[in-house]
Design a protein around this motif. Sequence first.
Motif: not given
Length: 286
Positions: A33-41, A76-80, A128-134, A167-169
């Motif tokens: 997702g939206c975090t860097g490689a050091d995140s485990e959550e 965090c963009a394009d979140v579904h 928002d399956e066909d859109g830009d998500g939240f 899910v983040q696209r």
Amino acid sequence: MRLCTCLTLMFAVGAGLGGGPGVAVAAVGEAVGCTGADSEEFPILTRIDGGPATYVAGGGFRTWAVELTNTTDRTCADVHPVIVLVDDGRALKRSQPQLEYFEDAKGTTSRPVAFEETDSDELVGVLDEDGDGFTVPAGGTLTVKVRLSVTSDAAVPNDVVANAAVVQRRGDDSEWVGESDDYRFRIIDEDEDEDEDEHEKEKGSEERGKDADGRRDGSPSPSAGKSERPAGDRVSAEPDPAPDAGPYPGELAASGAGHVLLPYAVGVLALAVGGVLAAGVRRRRR
């Protein structure tokens, strides 16, 4: 970090979001997702809020919400959100749950959500399956209002577990960035719903039939039958030789003059303790 154990879910979501079967599924310890490689959550803290415990087959919509909290310092963009339904009877068909979500915070414009059935008899619907998500701002919370009803041809009774996976696209891929706890409800028919309403009415009538002390109307008060001292009657230093008053509330079931002496003894003891405390205070002030 909990990881998705249902690959069919991820493939279904990937197909719905235009990613095809090549969905990015994170391995253990790998950041998502939206975090860097050091995140485990998971970066999106997800919660289902306000869902009712029952739905009547053929009844109206019931409203609840999916809360998305961004725990990171970046947007965090394009979140579904993906609603997953699993029923105990494995009898729920994709056309029977009618789910809609609202595009705006005021809840004035709703859009339908189409469910797909997986190989594991799960129903999966992407918001928002066909859109830009939240878009969830850094450190902020976005509440997505949804409503659900069930068609009259659904099997009853049937217990259902709902879950919101997020899910983040990302281009042609999708990553799982959040998951809610289980939301459990039951699909019932109108007769069972009427029985529950009648039970609630009876319960409410019983509560209204009690006063502030928890007694039913017309029941004797806790002090009924206890003799009352007439107004203005002064307490004598000597107890009556043959008291006719019954025991005070809370006394042990004993006989004799101790029933009358006990409250007076308690009063004398209280006065004595008060005097000792006052004397101690005066000594400390000297």
